[in-house]
Enzyme design. Structure first.
Site, PDB file in Angstrom:
ATOM      1  N   CYS A  94      11.208  58.390   2.246  1.00 32.89           N
ATOM      2  CA  CYS A  94       9.842  58.536   2.736  1.00 32.89           C
ATOM      3  C   CYS A  94       9.043  59.283   1.686  1.00 32.89           C
ATOM      4  CB  CYS A  94       9.852  59.322   4.046  1.00 32.89           C
ATOM      5  SG  CYS A  94       8.209  59.582   4.738  1.00 32.89           S
ATOM      6  N   HIS A 148       5.617  57.607  12.138  1.00 33.12           N
ATOM      7  CA  HIS A 148       4.643  58.557  11.581  1.00 33.12           C
ATOM      8  C   HIS A 148       3.458  58.772  12.527  1.00 33.12           C
ATOM      9  CE1 HIS A 148       6.181  59.482   7.592  1.00 33.12           C
ATOM     10  NE2 HIS A 148       6.416  58.209   7.354  1.00 33.12           N
ATOM     11  N   HIS A 179       9.923  52.807  10.990  1.00 28.90           N
ATOM     12  CA  HIS A 179       9.719  54.020  10.186  1.00 28.90           C
ATOM     13  C   HIS A 179       8.224  54.378  10.124  1.00 28.90           C
ATOM     14  CE1 HIS A 179      10.527  56.655   6.541  1.00 28.90           C
ATOM     15  NE2 HIS A 179       9.217  56.516   6.515  1.00 28.90           N
ATOM     16  N   GLU A 180       7.389  53.388   9.838  1.00 29.81           N
ATOM     17  CA  GLU A 180       5.957  53.666   9.694  1.00 29.81           C
ATOM     18  C   GLU A 180       5.333  54.061  11.027  1.00 29.81           C
ATOM     19  OE1 GLU A 180       4.776  54.238   6.896  1.00 29.81           O
ATOM     20  OE2 GLU A 180       6.542  53.435   5.892  1.00 29.81           O
TER      21      GLU A 180
HETATM   22 NI    NI Z   1       7.617  57.599   5.727  1.00 24.86          NI
END
Ligand code: NI
Length: 178
Positions: free
Chosen positions: A101, A147, A143-144
């Site tokens: 990341c 966030h 993953h995104e």
């Molecule tokens: Ni990330």
């Protein structure tokens, strides 16, 4: 537009739950997306979320549509801007895979993710996006979108024997920028 500073883990702004976008196709939204694009490109990232540049809205960008030196073995994921995403796992199957990341530079870890997934949301013009994906594509989306919920991948690592410095884990991999 501009390459923005990427916030690093430890910054409280990465822990917020992001706000939904309420107006599409605005100058402000297009400027944000251009900044995400410029910042992600400069860092050779596979994805970037608005909170990573300190903007508290539900906008993520991922995919390169081409070879990425940071993920040389990864399948191509189409370049996508996804707004106000909703993720629905397809089945219970989880798959382990390595992640890094841009907000956690120099490190990689193995994270379990849903293997198959439907994602829905909007593009910058407000047009619906609705895709069923699997594997690396599904991993990048999870993953995104994490966030946007204040989650960073180390929070999902279960086995810390598979977490460490990229240069040690993967000698020779181009990791200068991560
Ligand atoms: Ni990330």
């Amino acid at each position: 537009m501009a390459v923005r500073t990427i916030l690093k883990m430890g910054d409280a702004r990465l822990l917020r739950v992001a706000q939904p976008v309420t107006q599409f196709d605005t100058a402000q939204l297009h400027a944000l997306i251009q900044d995400l694009e410029d910042t992600m490109q400069a860092a050779d990232g596979a994805g970037l979320a608005a909170p990573q540049i300190g903007v508290d809205v539900q906008v993520v960008m991922f995919g390169s549509g081409a070879f990425n030196p940071r993920y040389p073995d990864a399948p191509v994921v189409p370049r996508t801007v996804l707004i106000n995403p909703v993720l629905t796992p397809l089945g219970d199957a989880l798959e382990d895979g390595w992640e890094g990341c841009l907000s956690v530079p120099g490190l990689r870890g193995v994270v379990p993710r849903f293997q198959r997934l439907r994602y829905q949301g909007y593009d910058p013009l407000g047009q619906a996006i609705d895709r069923c994906v699997e594997g690396f594509h599904a991993r990048v989306v999870q993953h995104e979108c994490d966030h946007l919920m204040g989650m960073l991948y180390p929070m999902r690592v279960r086995d810390f024997s598979r977490f460490g410095f990229t240069e040690v884990l993967f000698p020779g991999l181009d990791s200068a920028d991560d």
